[in-house]
Design a protein around this motif. Structure first.
Motif, PDB file in Angstrom:
ATOM      1  N   UNK A 193       0.893  -1.156   0.000  1.00  0.00           N
ATOM      2  CA  UNK A 193       0.000   0.000   0.000  1.00  0.00           C
ATOM      3  C   UNK A 193       0.926   1.199   0.000  1.00  0.00           C
ATOM      4  N   UNK A 194       0.712   2.128  -0.901  1.00  0.00           N
ATOM      5  CA  UNK A 194       1.576   3.298  -1.004  1.00  0.00           C
ATOM      6  C   UNK A 194       0.891   4.498  -0.363  1.00  0.00           C
ATOM      7  N   UNK A 195       1.609   5.110   0.590  1.00  0.00           N
ATOM      8  CA  UNK A 195       1.104   6.312   1.258  1.00  0.00           C
ATOM      9  C   UNK A 195       1.278   7.495   0.311  1.00  0.00           C
ATOM     10  N   UNK A 196       0.176   8.051  -0.146  1.00  0.00           N
ATOM     11  CA  UNK A 196       0.229   9.176  -1.082  1.00  0.00           C
ATOM     12  C   UNK A 196      -0.214  10.492  -0.428  1.00  0.00           C
ATOM     13  N   UNK A 197      -0.291  10.505   0.891  1.00  0.00           N
ATOM     14  CA  UNK A 197      -0.774  11.688   1.594  1.00  0.00           C
ATOM     15  C   UNK A 197       0.109  12.912   1.461  1.00  0.00           C
ATOM     16  N   UNK A 198       1.395  12.706   1.113  1.00  0.00           N
ATOM     17  CA  UNK A 198       2.320  13.846   1.024  1.00  0.00           C
ATOM     18  C   UNK A 198       3.345  13.671  -0.088  1.00  0.00           C
ATOM     19  N   UNK A 199       3.031  12.849  -1.064  1.00  0.00           N
ATOM     20  CA  UNK A 199       4.034  12.592  -2.100  1.00  0.00           C
ATOM     21  C   UNK A 199       3.671  13.165  -3.466  1.00  0.00           C
ATOM     22  N   UNK A 200       2.883  14.215  -3.502  1.00  0.00           N
ATOM     23  CA  UNK A 200       2.441  14.781  -4.773  1.00  0.00           C
ATOM     24  C   UNK A 200       3.487  15.614  -5.498  1.00  0.00           C
ATOM     25  N   UNK A 201       4.614  15.890  -4.848  1.00  0.00           N
ATOM     26  CA  UNK A 201       5.682  16.681  -5.458  1.00  0.00           C
ATOM     27  C   UNK A 201       6.955  15.829  -5.459  1.00  0.00           C
ATOM     28  N   UNK A 202       7.598  15.750  -6.598  1.00  0.00           N
ATOM     29  CA  UNK A 202       8.836  14.976  -6.726  1.00  0.00           C
ATOM     30  C   UNK A 202      10.026  15.837  -6.300  1.00  0.00           C
ATOM     31  N   UNK A 203      10.964  15.238  -5.589  1.00  0.00           N
ATOM     32  CA  UNK A 203      12.242  15.889  -5.225  1.00  0.00           C
ATOM     33  C   UNK A 203      12.084  17.193  -4.460  1.00  0.00           C
ATOM     34  N   UNK A 204      11.188  17.230  -3.462  1.00  0.00           N
ATOM     35  CA  UNK A 204      11.012  18.459  -2.702  1.00  0.00           C
ATOM     36  C   UNK A 204      11.972  18.536  -1.511  1.00  0.00           C
ATOM     37  N   UNK A 205      12.705  17.453  -1.226  1.00  0.00           N
ATOM     38  CA  UNK A 205      13.619  17.438  -0.083  1.00  0.00           C
ATOM     39  C   UNK A 205      15.072  17.581  -0.536  1.00  0.00           C
ATOM     40  N   UNK A 206      15.882  18.204   0.322  1.00  0.00           N
ATOM     41  CA  UNK A 206      17.326  18.254   0.075  1.00  0.00           C
ATOM     42  C   UNK A 206      17.956  16.911   0.412  1.00  0.00           C
ATOM     43  N   UNK A 207      17.372  16.212   1.376  1.00  0.00           N
ATOM     44  CA  UNK A 207      17.906  14.923   1.823  1.00  0.00           C
ATOM     45  C   UNK A 207      16.729  13.975   2.029  1.00  0.00           C
TER      46      UNK A 207
END
Length: 117
Positions: free
Chosen positions: A7-21
């Motif tokens: 099951x993939x949690x999609x609650x906060x993954x709508x933007x690709x590469x938003x983190x520095x790490x």
């Protein structure tokens, strides 16, 4: 044999590469809500569902200083990462985990990607 399913949690993954790490996880700046919960997935042989495991808008954890100015008794240094909301002067501090974080939900909504591209 063992056939994995996820099951993939999609609650906060709508933007690709938003983190520095990629190890940073707490109240990530620039995040957006991802695909709406559904069992209609890209690969139903292994992906059972997309699901929001945590309610969008609930804080992952508190900033060192809470919105009321007090020190957070359950502060986790991961919530002070360079990617975490509430660590820059122009951002409101993050409340305790599970509490509503209005600043975050507005960002998650603005950056949402609720359906596949």
């Amino acid at each position: 044999g063992f056939v994995p399913h996820v099951i993939i949690d999609t609650g906060r993954n709508g933007v690709v590469d938003m983190r520095h790490d990629c190890k940073n996880w707490c109240n990530i700046r620039g995040a957006g809500v991802g695909l709406k919960p559904t069992t209609e997935t890209a690969d139903p042989e292994i992906i059972d569902a997309y699901f929001w495991l945590k309610t969008p808008g609930e804080s992952d954890g508190c900033s060192q200083t809470l919105p009321d100015g007090m020190q957070c008794p359950r502060y986790d240094s991961d919530c002070g990462s360079e990617d975490s909301l509430g660590t820059r002067p122009n951002e409101p501090p993050a409340p305790e985990a599970g509490q509503w974080y209005d600043y975050q939900i507005k960002q998650l909504a603005a950056n949402a990607r609720l359906s596949p591209a």
